[in-house]
Design an enzyme around this catalytic site. Sequence first.
Site, PDB file in Angstrom:
ATOM      1  N   GLY A 688       0.824  -1.202   0.000  1.00  0.00           N
ATOM      2  CA  GLY A 688       0.000   0.000   0.000  1.00  0.00           C
ATOM      3  C   GLY A 688       0.853   1.244   0.000  1.00  0.00           C
ATOM      4  O   GLY A 688       2.055   1.211   0.286  1.00  0.00           O
ATOM      5  N   SER A 689       0.219   2.350  -0.366  1.00  0.00           N
ATOM      6  CA  SER A 689       0.933   3.626  -0.352  1.00  0.00           C
ATOM      7  C   SER A 689      -0.056   4.745  -0.087  1.00  0.00           C
ATOM      8  O   SER A 689      -1.252   4.610  -0.336  1.00  0.00           O
ATOM      9  CB  SER A 689       1.656   3.869  -1.679  1.00  0.00           C
ATOM     10  OG  SER A 689       0.721   3.917  -2.745  1.00  0.00           O
ATOM     11  N   PHE A 692       2.186  10.288   2.437  1.00  0.00           N
ATOM     12  CA  PHE A 692       3.468  10.459   3.100  1.00  0.00           C
ATOM     13  C   PHE A 692       4.261   9.173   3.258  1.00  0.00           C
ATOM     14  O   PHE A 692       5.345   9.185   3.822  1.00  0.00           O
ATOM     15  CB  PHE A 692       3.262  11.061   4.510  1.00  0.00           C
ATOM     16  CG  PHE A 692       2.520  12.365   4.508  1.00  0.00           C
ATOM     17  CD1 PHE A 692       2.837  13.367   3.615  1.00  0.00           C
ATOM     18  CD2 PHE A 692       1.481  12.574   5.411  1.00  0.00           C
ATOM     19  CE1 PHE A 692       2.150  14.570   3.621  1.00  0.00           C
ATOM     20  CE2 PHE A 692       0.787  13.772   5.427  1.00  0.00           C
ATOM     21  CZ  PHE A 692       1.117  14.775   4.517  1.00  0.00           C
ATOM     22  N   LYS A 710       5.787   0.691   7.781  1.00  0.00           N
ATOM     23  CA  LYS A 710       5.366   1.946   7.147  1.00  0.00           C
ATOM     24  C   LYS A 710       6.582   2.849   7.031  1.00  0.00           C
ATOM     25  O   LYS A 710       7.104   3.350   8.023  1.00  0.00           O
ATOM     26  CB  LYS A 710       4.274   2.611   7.993  1.00  0.00           C
ATOM     27  CG  LYS A 710       3.756   3.913   7.427  1.00  0.00           C
ATOM     28  CD  LYS A 710       2.623   4.452   8.307  1.00  0.00           C
ATOM     29  CE  LYS A 710       2.083   5.750   7.764  1.00  0.00           C
ATOM     30  NZ  LYS A 710       0.955   6.263   8.587  1.00  0.00           N
ATOM     31  N   ASP A 816      -8.566  11.628   9.937  1.00  0.00           N
ATOM     32  CA  ASP A 816      -8.531  11.017   8.597  1.00  0.00           C
ATOM     33  C   ASP A 816      -9.152   9.622   8.611  1.00  0.00           C
ATOM     34  O   ASP A 816      -8.589   8.668   8.070  1.00  0.00           O
ATOM     35  CB  ASP A 816      -7.097  10.956   8.085  1.00  0.00           C
ATOM     36  CG  ASP A 816      -7.035  10.762   6.562  1.00  0.00           C
ATOM     37  OD1 ASP A 816      -8.052  11.044   5.884  1.00  0.00           O
ATOM     38  OD2 ASP A 816      -5.986  10.333   6.065  1.00  0.00           O
TER      39      ASP A 816
END
Length: 995
Positions: A688-689, A692, A710, A816
């Site tokens: 995943g990306s 940031f 991460k 978020d």
Amino acid sequence: MIAFALPNNTDHLALLNFKESISSDPYGILLSWNTSIHFCNWHGITCNSMLQRVTKLNLEGYQLKGFLSPHIGNISYMTNFNIMNNNFYGEIPQEVGRLSQLQKLFIGNNSFVGEIPTNLTGCTDLTILYLFGNNLFGKIPIQIGSFKKLHSLNVGKNKLTGGISPFIGNVSSLIYLSVLVNNLEGDIPQQICNLKSLAFVYVSANKLTGTFPSCLYNMSSLTDIAASLNQFNGSLPPDMFYTLPNLRLFVIGANQISGPIPYSITNASILSSLQISGNYFTGQVPSLGKLQHLSFISLENNSLGDNSFHDLEFLKSLTNCSKLQHLAMSLNNFGGHLPNSMGNLSTQLTQLYLGGNHISGEIPTSLGNLIGLNLLMIEHNNISGTIPSTFGKFQKMQKMSLGANKLSGKIGAFMGNLSQLFFLGMEQNMLQGNIPPSIGNCQKLQELDLYQNNLTGTIPLEIFNLSSLTYFFDLSQNTLSGSIPEDVGNLKHVDYLSLANNYLSGHIPSTIGECIMLEYLFLQGNSLEGIIPSSLTSLKSLQGLDLSHNHLSGSIPNVLQNIPLLLYFNLSFNMLDGEVPTEGVFRNVSALDVTGNIKLCGGISELHLPPCPVKAKKLAKHHKFRLIAVIVSAVVFLLILSFISMICWMRKGKKSSFESPTIDQLAKVSYQSLHNGTNGFSTTNMIGSANFSSVYIGTLDLEDKVVAIKVLNLQSKGAHKSFVAECNALKNAKHRNLVKILTCCSSTNYEGQEFKALVFEYMRNGSLEQWLHPTTLNTEHPRTLSLDERLNILIDIASALHYLHHECEQSIIHCDLKPSNVLLDDDMIAHVSDFGIAKLLSTITSETSKQTTSTGIKGTVGYAPPEYGMSSKVSMNGDMYSFGILMLEMFTGRKPTDEIFEDGQNLHNFVKISFPNNILQILDPSLVAEQGQATPGEENTQKLTTTIEKHFISVIRIGLACSVESPNERMNTVDVSRELNKIKRVFLAGKINGK
């Protein structure tokens, strides 16, 4: 005599064959059909006196069971055939078409199947064809168009398909047309306007579409129009009621009709029933004072009113409607105050629905003049003031709901006068003082909801003596004190009992085991002490039990594992000790919570409790004393060490800030270890990306455990700040529904560049985003989420938010929340992740908020609340907006950035305009399919509707309440968690009971 012998014998034999086809005659009405009596004298038979031929056969309502003999076609002189309200089955024999003199055919309310016989056209004199209430399928035969004398056609409540064919315009004498409750589709044909005598049109509960033919509004003969529960659209002509002077009944609810209510309705002087609920009507309601025959008005679930002071002016005109019995205007945009003149409405008024609006001000005391009311619903408004004492005059009141308002003051003793009351809801207000003992006079009360008020004092014993309480009894979230009396055992038939989150003390009485019908018991959040009574095992119907956050001690009774239906048991944060049982509910880690009981041991391995010590038979006294001395010394040492550490921490804290995280608490891992564990941060390891960072799957040195790594993209503006924010947010945050940070890396890479990474537990089931949108679904889990799983995930997320907002050492705003930031572990338990832009509440000062908002909108487009785009500081209410949007996405399957949302449309409004009547059209198709498969058979549609009402509407209502535009009107985590758990319990109860 010989000339009449054969015809007599024909009818006689036909009747005997008819009798032979009857397998059940519970009233014995066919006993008279024997050779000792002439058949013209048999029960239900009428003959022509001269010809001795049967002209009428009437056996209506005798519960006869059997098939209809084809020999019925031999009774050639019959003009009236009536076998309504029986249990006839099989097909309608074609031989009925041989009855050439038949004028009236009544075979409704039976179980006939097959298609409507086409050769009924042989009955050329037919005036009434009544086939209502069978299981007939296929299309309405076009041959019916040849019935020139037919004035009444009723094929309602069958399984007919196709549409209303234009042939209907050929039935020139038709006065009465009913095709309601079928599966008919398409438009109403224009040819219907050829029927110049048509007075009654009933097409409700089909799948008809389009607009009403404009010519329909010019048919002055019409008295009844019933077209509810279809998909009609368009608006009503402004002058339609001028050309329909004889209209008595106008029922068009649950469609998609929009626009204003035509002002010409003031001319509908003989209108008695107006039902337009569940549409998209807007604007003000015209004065209805000239409609003096009105008895039924239903305007609910539209968009009427504009939340203004003048919205309720029309109520004053209704004082002229002396026959009014039912007034429903819930779920609209009505604002303003209830006028005092409401007390002058008809004393015949029995039901008044005002809930789900924006009505403010106080309840007029004159409302008590409506002594005929048996139902009063004012819930979910902004009504303030006290409950008028004039309510004591409601001698006929059966159901009264005043919940979710701003009512204050005391609950008056006059409530005890409502002797017929079976439902009383006053939840979510600001009511104060004691609960009046006089409520105990309401001997028919089945449901009592006083949840979330400011009520004080002890719970009156009189209420516990209400043996009528069978469904719902909720006094939670008040400030009630005292103990739970032994009298609680008198509530033998109550299903749901909640005294949670009060100040109750003392023991849990053992008599609670006498509440044998109890399904849900919630006593959490009090100061209850003592042991858990073993008598709880008598509650064989118990499905949910919460005793958490009390001062209970002792061991968990082993007998509780014998409660057969228990699906949820929360014992967390008590002072329990000893061994945890391992059977029943105790074998399911997702159904059990024992957190915060540090002296518990054993149990199933998934609880991760220490093993229970082996008990020695004897222990010498000096060994005991030595052990005690060691423990005391250790405790003193730890206290001194903790004190020194605290002083150091406080001194260090003065130099720390939000911008400088204390990450030393986390174990460090080297860049080399992460590099090796991810195959050099290979793209094949990337899972995943985001803005940031990139996330890799990998392993750590010397460990076989798979982790998620991460890696911050420090070239992106804000990445360093994101790393700091996430460290600060997660370093002290520990909750089962938060992603767990294992270690971190703050170093340099092989190129000498700064490198920062965080290492988390790997979630094998990926993100919620992957599950909701199958185009990105991982092949490891190629299926969709069930309703049960979605509810569990929502409860998990709400629990995480509640912890972040209210229970964390420093309150945290996530900022978020979205599906891609919700991860699912092996057991499908949800974990909120990605705290890269999170804010500690203590840091959100006026200065920092300005800095925050100057950089742009916090969060992700579609999920970020609208106020963040207007330079408002981040808040808990902002997280709730994101949660609400996430809920709506989970149940509709649509992202808030879906391409269909244009020109100011958004996911919230998309759902709102279809809620609740057209909810099936907006639900995720996989959910609808799941419920459909769960309820196979002939009653599938009806059961599916019931399921939607029980499980979907309640959830979506929460999503809408969380995502409203005004931040202060959004639900908080406490209410959301409570409501979701209630929905979950109802859902589980439905699964167990096979509903």
